[in-house]
Design an enzyme around this catalytic site. Structure first.
Site, PDB file in Angstrom:
ATOM      1  CG  ASP A 151      -1.915   1.173   1.162  1.00 31.12           C
ATOM      2  OD1 ASP A 151      -2.952   1.031   0.496  1.00 31.12           O
ATOM      3  OD2 ASP A 151      -1.631   2.227   1.768  1.00 31.12           O
ATOM      4  CD  GLU A 167      -1.477   6.285   2.628  1.00 33.82           C
ATOM      5  OE1 GLU A 167      -2.122   7.213   2.113  1.00 33.82           O
ATOM      6  OE2 GLU A 167      -1.985   5.178   2.923  1.00 33.82           O
ATOM      7  CG  HIS A 212      -6.739   7.053   4.556  1.00 32.95           C
ATOM      8  ND1 HIS A 212      -6.923   6.689   3.258  1.00 32.95           N
ATOM      9  CD2 HIS A 212      -7.981   7.284   5.069  1.00 32.95           C
ATOM     10  CE1 HIS A 212      -8.219   6.713   2.967  1.00 32.95           C
ATOM     11  NE2 HIS A 212      -8.880   7.057   4.052  1.00 32.95           N
ATOM     12  CG  ASP A 248      -4.576   1.796   4.675  1.00 32.61           C
ATOM     13  OD1 ASP A 248      -5.007   1.784   5.834  1.00 32.61           O
ATOM     14  OD2 ASP A 248      -4.762   2.746   3.883  1.00 32.61           O
TER      15      ASP A 248
END
Length: 616
Positions: free
Chosen positions: A43, A45, A184, A189
């Site tokens: 994952d 960001e 998030h 995540d």
């Protein structure tokens, strides 16, 4: 999450039942069991939504095999610029947190080594993998070409909308009781996605997804059992017509139409072009497709409507019950009133508009007429002579009714009001439009926009019902109409209409004289009894199809018995209710927007545009 955490999904321990006879596997059955596959769930960001102009700020990944966590990878990444404020609020990653963090050119080799020889998994994989590929291209690293699995696509296969409102990670994590709540942040995540992955593979195991090779088709929009049904289209004609999907007990599951090729249309149900879940369910049940070849595309559409009404297939969502469509009726009695009814009767003095798609629409149209005319709204039948002791209703006290129930309004005086209502229903909507224009203008000036929108909706419902009745009634009264239209190959498409119902159709090529075919069509066409006007002798949608065809450019009237015409000022000429309101307001020299100066005020847009010219 500790490395010794154990997650034993259903598919991790797939083994033959004790005592089961050994089975020789085929080449298609040989593959890598999912319990032996190494997955790296990743994952990211980022500073935005597109890798072209945004950067990675955090990478989190979890390596799992056979339900066991083998390792984790997490690092912040310096994007080389500030983090947008809305991203800081969403993720909690601030620009200050990234000061001193490594750049992506330093982080990426470590991540690629961590993910080496594994299947990459991400929730909405195109986003995360797209950023990683873009970073590899910018930093000069070769993308290793790992297989990629998207848990969103897996969820669409394994989880229905009855279970979750959407397929977001947070919704799936809550459904499956993930041990980590998505927040998030990349590693959290990724951990939540691990639990979701295991739950999804557990659901797909009984469906035959037990090996790595099965994942190649697990997210295929066309399931294997549906694709195998494509043979149902074999042998269908390459011509316009209607097709019926039949179930195992010969019941009709679904009726559809094709205006060009039955074979091509039916084949589309077994491809990725078909995305309706209920239709996919229908295809799984179906075991045969019956074609009905039609001479013309118009006949195909009409036959589709009739077959739907006849069989009421459970997978068709179109109107199946024309007898349930409501009308607004002006009753035939000494003191007529307006009501919503389900059928049209042959009675002198009655008037109708409709039919409407729903009772709510019919009620809005009735309210529009009540708003425009002081006609009584009580439901009982009134005698010619008012009985002693009768009391007036609130509408009479407000001046909205002449109170014929008390004898305060004679039959002749009331009849004058009723005649205005009859005119508005059968020919000229001007009085209704003017009354609603005045009301809307006043409400807008008072800035009561919600009430103005309600009045507008009442007017729109009335105009739709009146327009439909005024278009259908002349055709329903016409005993016979023959029309012709040139086809693309130079021939003729011939149509026979009786009382608003398709009684016959034919097609001739350009080398054939159409006149003998017209004579034969009239002689062999369906006999249609005259219905009570304005109702047609067919499903209202069938008459709408015929009217739309007759309105097409190039259509020629060959013969018309009894005449076919509409009032010049009918509601058909009003194509936009809001435009009619604007026109009425301009005619009365008022501003429909109600702008009186003195600054600016935000007002909802009511689509008040210039009215289109009448073609009636």
């Amino acid at each position: 999450m500790s490395p010794d955490r154990r997650l034993r999904p259903v598919w991790a321990d797939a083994s033959p039942a004790p005592g089961a006879a050994p089975v020789q596997l085929t080449l298609d059955d040989v593959g890598t069991p999912l319990s032996d596959v190494t997955f790296v769930v990743v994952d990211l960001e980022t500073t935005g939504g597109t890798p072209a102009d945004c950067e990675i700020t955090e990478i989190g990944a979890v390596k799992v095999r056979g339900g066991e966590v083998l390792g984790e990878f997490q690092t912040l990444v310096d994007p080389g610029g500030p983090v947008p404020p809305y991203i800081q609020v969403l993720t909690g990653i601030t620009t200050a947190m990234l000061v001193g963090a490594p750049r992506i050119e330093t982080v990426l080799p470590s991540f690629l080594e961590f993910a080496r020889d594994s299947v990459l998994v991400a929730h909405n994989a195109p986003f995360d993998i797209g950023f990683l590929k873009a970073a590899a291209a910018r930093t000069g690293h070769t993308w290793p070409g790992n297989k990629v699995l998207d848990t969103v696509r897996l969820a669409r296969r394994a989880v229905t909308r009855d279970e979750v409102p959407n397929h977001k990670l947070s919704s799936l994590a809550a459904l499956f009781g993930a041990s980590v709540t998505p927040n998030h942040r990349a590693l959290s995540d990724a951990r939540a996605t691990v639990d979701v992955l295991h739950a999804l593979l557990g659901r797909l195991g009984p469906l035959g997804v037990t090996h790595l090779e099965d994942l190649a088709t697990a997210t295929d929009p066309v399931p294997a059992d549906v694709r195998r049904k494509r043979t149902l289209a074999d042998g269908l004609p390459d011509a316009p017509g209607v097709y019926l999907f039949r179930g195992p007990h010969e019941e009709v599951l679904y009726v559809g139409t094709s205006t060009t090729s039955l074979r091509t249309r039916v084949r589309s149900y077994f491809t990725s072009a078909e995305k309706r879940q209920r239709i996919t369910e229908m295809v799984r049940i179906a075991h045969r497709v019956d074609p009905v070849v039609c001479a013309t595309p118009l006949e195909a559409r009409v036959r589709e409507l009739r077959l739907i009404a006849e069989h009421s297939p459970r997978y068709n969502r179109r109107s199946r019950f024309p007898e349930r469509m409501p009308w607004v009726r002006l009753t035939s009695e000494p003191f007529p009133r307006l009501s919503v009814v389900r059928d049209v009767r042959d009675e002198d003095g009655a008037a109708y508009i409709g039919p409407f798609s729903s009772s709510a629409s019919a009620q809005l149209a009735l309210d529009a007429l009540h708003e425009s005319f002081p006609v009584r709204q009580c439901t009982r039948r009134l005698p010619l002579v008012a009985p002693a002791g009768a009391a007036a209703c609130v509408l009479a006290e407000l001046g909205r009714c002449g109170a014929p129930c008390l004898g305060q309004q004679s039959v002749d005086a009331y009849a004058a009001v009723v005649e205005r209502v009859r005119t508005a229903m059968s020919s000229d909507p001007a009085e209704v439009v003017a009354a609603h224009a005045e009301r809307i203008t006043w409400l807008v000036r008072q800035e009561r926009f919600e009430e103005a929108a309600t009045v507008r909706d009442r007017l729109a419902a009335y105009l739709r019902g009146a327009s439909r009745a005024q278009r259908v009634a002349p055709l329903s009264r016409c005993p016979e109409l023959v029309a012709a239209r040139r086809t693309d190959d130079g021939g003729w498409e011939l149509v026979l209409v009786r009382h608003g119902r398709l009684a016959g159709t034919a097609r001739v090529d350009r080398r054939t004289d159409p006149r003998p075919v017209v004579t034969a069509l009239q002689a062999s066409g369906e006999h249609v009894a005259a219905p009570p006007s304005p109702a047609p002798a067919a499903h209202p949608e069938e008459t709408d199809l015929l009217l739309a065809w007759l309105d097409k450019p190039g259509v020629r009237l060959v013969e018309v018995a009894g005449g076919w015409s509409m009032p010049a000022r009918s509601a058909v000429a009003v194509v936009d209710p809001a435009a009619a309101v604007a026109g009425a307001a301009r005619h009365a020299q008022v501003d429909p927007a109600g702008d009186q100066g003195g600054g600016t005020t935000h007002r909802p847009h009511l689509s008040l545009v210039a009215p289109a010219p009448s073609t009636a």
